[in-house]
Design an enzyme around this catalytic site. Structure first.
Site, PDB file in Angstrom:
ATOM      1  N   CYS A   3      -2.985   1.329  -3.823  1.00 25.28           N
ATOM      2  CA  CYS A   3      -2.662  -1.161  -3.809  1.00 25.28           C
ATOM      3  C   CYS A   3      -2.171  -1.543  -4.049  1.00 25.28           C
ATOM      4  O   CYS A   3      -3.275  -2.126  -5.150  1.00 25.28           O
ATOM      5  CB  CYS A   3      -3.454  -1.368  -2.723  1.00 25.28           C
ATOM      6  N   CYS A   6      -4.428  -4.646  -4.257  1.00 28.18           N
ATOM      7  CA  CYS A   6      -6.097  -4.694  -4.147  1.00 28.18           C
ATOM      8  C   CYS A   6      -5.865  -4.019  -6.451  1.00 28.18           C
ATOM      9  O   CYS A   6      -7.143  -4.491  -6.643  1.00 28.18           O
ATOM     10  CB  CYS A   6      -6.340  -3.288  -3.629  1.00 28.18           C
ATOM     11  N   ASP A  29       4.540 -15.038  -7.532  1.00 27.35           N
ATOM     12  CA  ASP A  29       5.938 -13.549  -7.765  1.00 27.35           C
ATOM     13  C   ASP A  29       6.158 -14.049  -8.841  1.00 27.35           C
ATOM     14  O   ASP A  29       6.096 -14.330  -9.491  1.00 27.35           O
ATOM     15  CB  ASP A  29       6.280 -14.271  -6.149  1.00 27.35           C
ATOM     16  N   HIS A  45      -9.020  -5.734   1.213  1.00 25.07           N
ATOM     17  CA  HIS A  45      -7.908  -5.080   1.629  1.00 25.07           C
ATOM     18  C   HIS A  45      -7.639  -4.916   3.454  1.00 25.07           C
ATOM     19  O   HIS A  45      -8.121  -4.578   3.984  1.00 25.07           O
ATOM     20  CB  HIS A  45      -7.721  -3.267   1.084  1.00 25.07           C
ATOM     21  N   ASN A  85       5.481 -11.616   5.796  1.00 27.40           N
ATOM     22  CA  ASN A  85       6.615 -10.992   6.817  1.00 27.40           C
ATOM     23  C   ASN A  85       5.130  -9.573   7.099  1.00 27.40           C
ATOM     24  O   ASN A  85       4.973  -9.265   6.273  1.00 27.40           O
ATOM     25  CB  ASN A  85       7.403 -10.502   5.631  1.00 27.40           C
ATOM     26  N   GLY A  91      10.460  -7.068   6.052  1.00 26.77           N
ATOM     27  CA  GLY A  91      10.505  -6.671   5.113  1.00 26.77           C
ATOM     28  C   GLY A  91       9.631  -6.685   3.910  1.00 26.77           C
ATOM     29  O   GLY A  91       9.013  -7.329   2.932  1.00 26.77           O
ATOM     30  N   HIS A  96      -0.169  -4.955   1.965  1.00 23.97           N
ATOM     31  CA  HIS A  96      -1.398  -5.254   1.851  1.00 23.97           C
ATOM     32  C   HIS A  96      -1.474  -7.133   2.410  1.00 23.97           C
ATOM     33  O   HIS A  96      -0.729  -7.555   1.535  1.00 23.97           O
ATOM     34  CB  HIS A  96      -2.534  -5.236   0.052  1.00 23.97           C
ATOM     35  N   HIS A  98      -0.187 -10.467   2.632  1.00 26.36           N
ATOM     36  CA  HIS A  98       0.256 -11.682   1.857  1.00 26.36           C
ATOM     37  C   HIS A  98       0.661 -13.452   2.733  1.00 26.36           C
ATOM     38  O   HIS A  98       1.932 -12.742   2.930  1.00 26.36           O
ATOM     39  CB  HIS A  98       0.946 -11.191   0.816  1.00 26.36           C
ATOM     40  N   HIS A 100       3.201 -15.918   1.287  1.00 24.21           N
ATOM     41  CA  HIS A 100       3.694 -16.351   0.628  1.00 24.21           C
ATOM     42  C   HIS A 100       4.350 -18.132   0.016  1.00 24.21           C
ATOM     43  O   HIS A 100       4.133 -18.482   1.362  1.00 24.21           O
ATOM     44  CB  HIS A 100       5.335 -16.253   0.894  1.00 24.21           C
TER      45      HIS A 100
HETATM   46  P1  AMP Z   1       6.711  -8.531   0.880  1.00 26.84           P
HETATM   47  O1  AMP Z   1       8.477  -8.594   0.707  1.00 26.84           O
HETATM   48  O2  AMP Z   1       5.871 -10.121   1.701  1.00 26.84           O
HETATM   49  O3  AMP Z   1       6.073  -7.434   0.962  1.00 26.84           O
HETATM   50  O4  AMP Z   1       6.442  -9.401  -0.197  1.00 26.84           O
HETATM   51  C1  AMP Z   1       5.534  -8.961  -1.373  1.00 26.84           C
HETATM   52  C2  AMP Z   1       5.717  -9.544  -2.845  1.00 26.84           C
HETATM   53  O5  AMP Z   1       5.608  -9.359  -4.123  1.00 26.84           O
HETATM   54  C3  AMP Z   1       7.046  -9.735  -3.422  1.00 26.84           C
HETATM   55  O6  AMP Z   1       8.490 -11.471  -3.320  1.00 26.84           O
HETATM   56  C4  AMP Z   1       7.497  -9.206  -5.008  1.00 26.84           C
HETATM   57  O7  AMP Z   1       8.240  -9.936  -5.582  1.00 26.84           O
HETATM   58  C5  AMP Z   1       5.937  -9.375  -4.947  1.00 26.84           C
HETATM   59  N1  AMP Z   1       5.532  -8.689  -6.274  1.00 26.84           N
HETATM   60  C6  AMP Z   1       5.899  -7.557  -6.303  1.00 26.84           C
HETATM   61  N2  AMP Z   1       4.645  -6.983  -7.262  1.00 26.84           N
HETATM   62  C7  AMP Z   1       3.983  -7.795  -8.230  1.00 26.84           C
HETATM   63  C8  AMP Z   1       3.307  -8.587  -8.635  1.00 26.84           C
HETATM   64  N3  AMP Z   1       3.201  -6.861  -9.961  1.00 26.84           N
HETATM   65  N4  AMP Z   1       3.479  -9.364  -9.154  1.00 26.84           N
HETATM   66  C9  AMP Z   1       3.279 -10.436  -8.732  1.00 26.84           C
HETATM   67  N5  AMP Z   1       4.037 -10.537  -7.451  1.00 26.84           N
HETATM   68  C10 AMP Z   1       4.956  -8.992  -7.300  1.00 26.84           C
HETATM   69 ZN    ZN Z   2      -4.782  -3.620  -0.661  1.00 23.61          ZN
END
Ligand code: AMP
Ligand code: ZN
Length: 112
Positions: A3, A6, A29, A45, A85, A91, A96, A98, A100
């Site tokens: 993950c 994680c 992000d 998680h 999301n 999307g 995991h 989160h 925004h």
């Molecule tokens: P979601 O599409 O709602 O699952 O959001 C996932 C977010 O994680 C996206 O906006 C990606 O740009 C962001 N993301 C993916 N990998 C990383 C990373 N290594 N560091 C920071 N953000 C990331």
């Molecule tokens: Zn996780």
């Protein structure tokens, strides 16, 4: 378990942190969609919002109780958008939970 968030929460993968405590982490992000675009995660998680339960909802409340402090630190007290999301159809690319936290430009409604 493999993950990404994680791995970020436990420091295996670096991130640009803006807030951290024993329960949650907030970091920038990697592909910002607004001048300020922060992700806030529980360190434990939880796959997605569909898995929030009475037993684990405390960490979600803690995330929301911390958002004003993060917003103040970032200087975005004038307003922001919080997005979750849940599932592929919405999307969700990282499974995991989160949130925004986005700010610094006007946002349309309804979203997407
Ligand atoms: P979601 O599409 O709602 O699952 O959001 C996932 C977010 O994680 C996206 O906006 C990606 O740009 C962001 N993301 C993916 N990998 C990383 C990373 N290594 N560091 C920071 N953000 C990331
Ligand atoms: Zn996780």
């Amino acid at each position: 378990m493999d993950c990404l968030f994680c791995a970020i929460a436990n420091g295996e993968i670096p991130s640009t942190k803006v807030y951290e405590d024993d329960q949650i982490l907030a970091f920038r992000d990697i592909d910002p969609q607004a001048p300020e675009h922060i992700l806030i995660i529980p360190k434990q998680h939880i796959k997605w919002a569909y898995d929030i339960t009475p037993e684990n909802a405390g960490v979600v409340a803690h995330i929301f109780a911390t958002i004003p402090r993060i917003a103040k630190d970032l200087g975005i007290e004038d307003g922001f958008r919080i997005v979750n999301n849940c599932g592929d159809i919405a999307g969700q690319s990282v499974k995991h939970l989160h949130f925004h936290l986005m700010a610094g430009r006007p946002f349309g409604w309804p979203a997407g």
